[in-house]
Structure formats: structure tokens, C-alpha cells
Design an enzyme around this catalytic site. Structure first.
Site, PDB file in Angstrom:
ATOM      1  N   CYS D 134      -7.244   0.048  -2.530  1.00  0.00           N
ATOM      2  CA  CYS D 134      -8.322   0.907  -2.046  1.00  0.00           C
ATOM      3  C   CYS D 134      -7.965   2.376  -2.215  1.00  0.00           C
ATOM      4  CB  CYS D 134      -8.626   0.597  -0.581  1.00  0.00           C
ATOM      5  SG  CYS D 134      -9.875   1.691   0.113  1.00  0.00           S
ATOM      6  N   GLU D 208     -11.321  -6.421  -3.100  1.00  0.00           N
ATOM      7  CA  GLU D 208     -12.056  -5.188  -3.437  1.00  0.00           C
ATOM      8  C   GLU D 208     -13.156  -5.489  -4.468  1.00  0.00           C
ATOM      9  OE1 GLU D 208     -12.430  -2.271  -2.448  1.00  0.00           O
ATOM     10  OE2 GLU D 208     -10.591  -1.284  -1.815  1.00  0.00           O
TER      11      GLU D 208
END
Lengths: 221, 221, 221, 221
Positions: D134, D208
Site C-alpha cells: 500500500c 490490494e
């Protein structure tokens, strides 16, 4: 050299002050005041409750079924030891109501919460290094206090306690704990973190020595 | 009656032994040996590091942005206080190297790790009840030691310390902490758990009293 | 009304979508594609490893010997169930090497880590409410799928799975879990936190429904 | 080779599937349906709340004032980003009431709770490796989507989002995060644990990618 031995030899003063504490010597000589032993026994019961939580923490922090299972076995063993402890206390005239009514001594709080926090903040190696002075140390002490074997203790006043820790079952528990430390170290020990682990081991040894001292202080109070 | 007041009045002996400890009385009278104050200052620095972790734990355990934000503000405030503490220590001749080289005293370990473990094992109310004797208690003590206001302290040897806790900013911090306890209690306090919270509050007060005693002991050693 | 029943009736849509999911209906009718069941079985094994950790977390968060002991029994039971699961997988042609080589599906990650985080951030009631859709739900589903008893399942293709959860031992586990929720609620449930618990229960039920859906999706992929 | 680069090159398929996801390509080309972007924005707000908790966890798990301070700065930065996010949402017609009323999507639950659990069960390196896809990934994506600089984005429909992550301040955040990973690795990375860290990094990258997919799915629903 195994990891326990590396830690011990890096904190030899703290280790010696713990395993060769006056409480231990008097216990071995049979001259320890009963009041000291009784004070110790009650606090050790409260100590075991927190140690059970530490093994539960180890199971929670584990990632593989094998590691969870090993920690669960440790937790189950401590819960069994707690039961034995209640019976040992009973033989020294301390009932379950007394145990339940007793407050944790600051020395009990300090060591147990230190271990739990090392485990919560760190990894399994941090947790087991903090536990090692207790788990391995009691085997070392038990062995030292029964130099001619458990049978030779005859009518030693603290025969039962010494025999528990000098006996084969507990010696095997401690040997497995040393192996486990080596296994964890093979996975996660860098030289860069070794000084932190020595600091943890030394702090835990000092807090164990304080725990013996608490027993002596109770008798002289 | 607010929750802090309920807790205090349920553990009045432990509370009084803490806020009216000989260390506090001598600090207020200006008769506290410098060695006692200095020993306290160094340990209080180590204490603050763990207290910062306790506020971080509160942020981690929060579920709403507002609660996370409040805990983050507490964490930031303690980190600022740590900086101030370094400067205060410097004025008493204790350098950063001294602080870094000092080991946590068992009394420091006991209270800080007790708080952290209450928080890890329990909920936010458990954590903040364990913190309350420190956060609110220092405001009560500061206020008591400056009965005619901070300006009247003139050349009191511990003027700066007393002024910090007697002053408006810290009194406001403590007032907010009491409000926060009331807010948490409105959400999660049942009568069934009140005795456990009293036990936590009483234990934390005793551990705070031990912390003062550590200062006195250092001076008489 | 017991706490489980209050939670269920406050999240009745989520609950129904879970216990009456197409996967469950097809499982009961014996029409579930084997590929769906197999995909489910493998993920359920990975799920159980994390559920063991959740019971370890419950033991760590406990404060009394009785609570630690109860959580330890739950942990031991799940570790046993994991062994049974390995044998059940073997009968469906899934070997231990297959289990070890399989990656956690996002649906497995989502539910298990949600439960673990509710427990780490909250208290024991938060943790057990997050576990309840699984622990109690499987008993409800097992009972519903064997309306004329386990013996009547004869040569139902999923006889063994249904019998496990419809059988007396698992029904007793679920009954004890409901009692435990009532006990925890008696200690720590305020009306102010009930909506949060409903949100946890509803979220866990949705994540369980996603887990069934993952099985169906695997068969249609 | 820095640690981030080692991790990335050991999980290159998962990494590419994440940073080069159709959502990202359409975002860069300006062809991403607004419904997809809006669905993403709302969930990203809920995501940030949990990421703030992850930095709080890092502060709690830290042992030195410097590490606590660094984690606190990360926590404060995310809380600020949350405020910016509320304003960005407002410009896309999403009010605070909408944000508060939205439920976490399973993809949001899966990634955020995975990160939090890696951190709770492991050490700071485990936590920061789980955060890296991230923290660093958004800088890589921002940079890739503004190949001729932020000013060249002119009236790109997603100009503001791209500029945030392509801009110098966020690029510096990501660079510091990479440095921090190297620092943690120098302290605690053994080769024996590298495969576990790759598994964490790969799992986080997949989660993700699922998060982007959730945005696309919302537009096609």
C-alpha cells in the site's frame, strides 16, 4: 553453543544472583523459614495464572499448526501444574480461599507483566527469551538442590518441591524449552538483535531474583 | 458522581497512601532529598516511554476516527512531555546519556507493564482505569502542593515540577481524562464489572505509591 | 431471551442469508457439486488454524483460571477438529500436501482476521460475538440438514459432514458457547454497546455467507 | 538491493497484477467509470481508519522513543490524510453521512485485518512488510500515471488523486517507508524468515488487487 547458553553467559551476574539467591540456598539447606516458603508458594500460584496466559499468547502469535500445538501443550501443562500447586499449598495449610484472597505482590506483577508485554510487543523469540529464566532456571535449580538424586532427599522439609523440579519430567520440559529456543533462533535471531535479547534475559533474571527476595522479606517482616 | 470519583471512593486507602505518600509530602515541603527527586526523575522518563505505548495501544484498540484521534492526541502529548522531561533532567544535571544508560527499576516495570497488560487483555475502559491514578492523580497532587497558586511557589526547590502539574494546561488534561472515563463508562460500564475496575484502580494506586517509595529508597541507600 | 437469540433476531437478514445459503441448501439436498465441497473443505482447514488462534487469544485475554481453562478447552477441541479435518479431507482425495500448498482464499482471510481483530481490539464479549455465527451457526445448520436424525442420512453424499454438526457432541459445544455468551453478557453487556455487537454479529454472518459463496464459485469457475 | 526491491522481485506476478490492474490503467487513461472511482473512494476512507490503527499498533510495539515517534508521525499523517479524503469525497458528491453509513466491503476487511493481524502476531518487520504494497505501491502507481509530471495532467478527470500520489510529498513518504524497511531488516531479517515475508508481501499485493477489483465490480453491478 545453544542459545540459552549464549544468553546465560552474556548475563552471568544476573543469572547467578537468581539461581544462587539466598532463598534458593536456604531452600536447599532446609533452613528456609516456613513463612518464606509459604509466601513464595502463594505468589507462585498467582504467577502461574499469568504464565498460562503467556503460553496462550504464544499460541495466538503462532502461524503454523505445529507451533500452535506446541504452545497449547505448554498452556495445558501449566494449567495442570496450577492444580498440583493448589494441592501442594493445601499440604502447607494454604486453602483455595487463601489463594483467591491474596493479592499479587509487586514482584509478581513486575515479572509476569514484563513477560507478557515482551511477548505482545515482540515476536515469539522475545517471548520465549523472557520466559527462559523461569522455565529453564527452575530445572537448573532443582538439579542443583538434589545433587545425589531425588531419593536422597529423604526427609528434607522441601523434598516435594525440589523433587518436582529435579525430577525427570520437569528436566525434560526444560530441555524441550531450550530446543525450542534454538529452533526459534535459527528462524529469527540476527546478531543485531542479540543485545536486546540479552537485555530481556538479564531483566527477567533480575525480576526472578526479586521474586525470591519477596519470599525472604515476607519471613522477616 | 463521576466514575473517577466512584473509583477513588471505593479504593480510598490505596488512593490516600499514594497521593499523600511521604515522597509527596516532602516534595511539597521542599525537604525531599535531591537524590530522591533525581532517582524519581530518571525513572519517570523511562515510565513516560511506556505510557506513550499505552496511548498507542488505546489508539490501536479504538474503532472510530474520533477515538483514534483522541488517543493520538494523548500519545503526541506524552511524546512532547518526554522532551520536556529531558530538559528538566538536564537542569538537574542528568544528561541524555544518563537517561539512556539507566535501567528500569522494578517499580517502573511493575506499574507500566501492569497498565499495558490491562489494556491488552481488556477493553478501553480497563486501560483508562489503569491509567487514571497517574493521569488524574498528578493533577490532584499538583493542585494540593500549590495551595496558594503557582506564583506563590517563589523559590521552592521543586517549583518547576509542581508548577507543571498544578498549572492550567495539565489540570485541563486531567479534567479531559475524567470526562473520557465517564464517556467510556456510559458505553461499557456494567455494575457487574465495577469491582474488577476498583481492583485495577486500587492496584494501580499501590503501584504508584511503590514508585514514590523507590525515590525515597534511592536517597536512603 | 438469551444473547445469541437477541443478536440473531437483530440481524435476521444476514443470519438467514448465511444459514440458508444456496451452498447449504445444495449440501442438504445432496446436489452440491463435489468441486464446491472440496474447495470448501480445504479452506475450512485453513480457517480452523486461525480459529485455534482465536481461542488462544481468548485464553490470553482471560483473567481467571476458570476462564483460561475454558478457552484452553476450546483451543484443544479445535486442534482435535483440525486432525479430524485432515482425515475427512483424505477421504475426499485431498492429502496433507494439498492442504499445505493451498493459499488462503480472500473470504477465509476476511472472516478469520476480522474475528481475530475484534478480539484484539475489544474484550472477550466482542471476540465471542464474532465467533458465534460460526460456532453456533454450524450447529443450527447441522440440525436443519438432519431433520429425521443422523441415522436417516443413510447414503447421503455429505452424510459425514452433516452428522458431525448434527450430532450430540457438536450440539453440546454450541449450547455451551451460547451459555458462555450469556455469562459474558451478564458481566459486560450494556445496552449502549448492543448495537456494536449486532454490527459485529451481522458482519460475521455476512463473511460466513461469503465463505459458502467461495465454495460455489470454485465449482462454477 | 533494498528489502522492498527484494520482496517485489520475489513476488513479481502478484505485484504486477496489483500495480498494473485494469482499475489502475483505466484510472490513468481517464476512462475509469465514475461509479468505480466513487466506490473505491468510499472504501478507501474506511481503509484509512484501519491503517491509522496499524500505525498505532506499530507505536505500541516499539521499544525506543525514536521508533515510537516515527510510528506516531505515521499515525498523525494518516489521520490528516483521512481529513483530506473527506474533502476529496465531498468534491465527488460523497458527504460525511454517506461515508459513515457505508459498510466495509469484504475486500476492505480482508486487507486491513490481514495487516493488523500480521502486526499483532509478528514483529514490526512483519507489520511493515504487510503495509508496504500500500504505502510504497501508491507512490509507484502515482509516478507511473503522471509520466510527464503532475502539471501535464491538465484536465484529467482523476488529476487530483494522481497528483496526490505522484507529488513530491507522497513520494518522500514512500521513500522513507522503504528506508524504514531496510532499517528494520538490518535489525531483524534472517534469510530463514525471508520466504515468510515474501508470502506476506505477495498476499498483501493480492488483497490490494482485490481492492481495485471491488471498484470495477461496483461499476458493473
Amino acid at each position: 553453543m545453544d542459545v540459552f547458553e549464549r544468553l546465560r553467559s552474556s548475563a552471568v551476574d544476573e543469572w547467578t544472583a537468581y539461581v544462587d539467591h539466598a532463598f534458593v540456598r536456604q531452600l536447599g539447606a532446609g533452613t528456609l523459614p516456613e513463612a518464606a516458603f509459604r509466601a513464595y508458594l502463594v505468589q507462585d500460584y498467582l504467577f502461574l495464572i499469568q504464565f498460562a496466559r503467556a503460553y496462550a499468547l504464544a499460541a495466538y502469535k503462532s502461524r503454523t499448526p505445529a507451533d500452535i500445538r506446541a504452545a497449547q501443550a505448554g498452556l495445558a501443562a501449566i494449567l495442570d501444574e496450577t492444580e498440583l500447586h493448589i494441592r501442594l499449598c493445601a499440604r502447607w495449610g494454604i486453602g483455595e480461599a487463601d489463594l483467591a484472597a491474596t493479592r499479587e505482590h509487586p514482584a509478581t506483577v513486575a515479572y509476569t507483566r514484563f513477560v507478557l508485554d515482551q511477548g505482545a510487543a515482540g515476536d515469539l523469540l522475545d517471548l520465549h527469551v523472557a520466559l527462559a529464566p523461569c522455565v529453564v532456571g527452575y530445572a537448573v535449580i532443582g538439579h542443583a538442590l538434589a545433587p545425589r538424586g531425588v531419593d536422597a532427599l529423604a526427609d528434607h522439609p522441601y523434598r516435594e518441591w525440589i523433587a518436582d523440579y529435579a525430577g525427570e519430567p520437569y528436566q525434560a520440559v526444560a530441555a524441550r524449552a531450550r530446543d525450542h529456543l534454538n529452533d526459534l533462533a535459527a528462524r529469527t535471531l540476527t546478531e543485531a538483535r542479540f543485545p536486546d535479547l540479552v537485555a530481556t534475559f538479564a531483566a527477567a533474571s533480575r525480576l526472578e531474583a526479586d521474586f525470591w527476595q519477596m519470599g525472604l522479606d515476607a519471613a522477616s517482616a
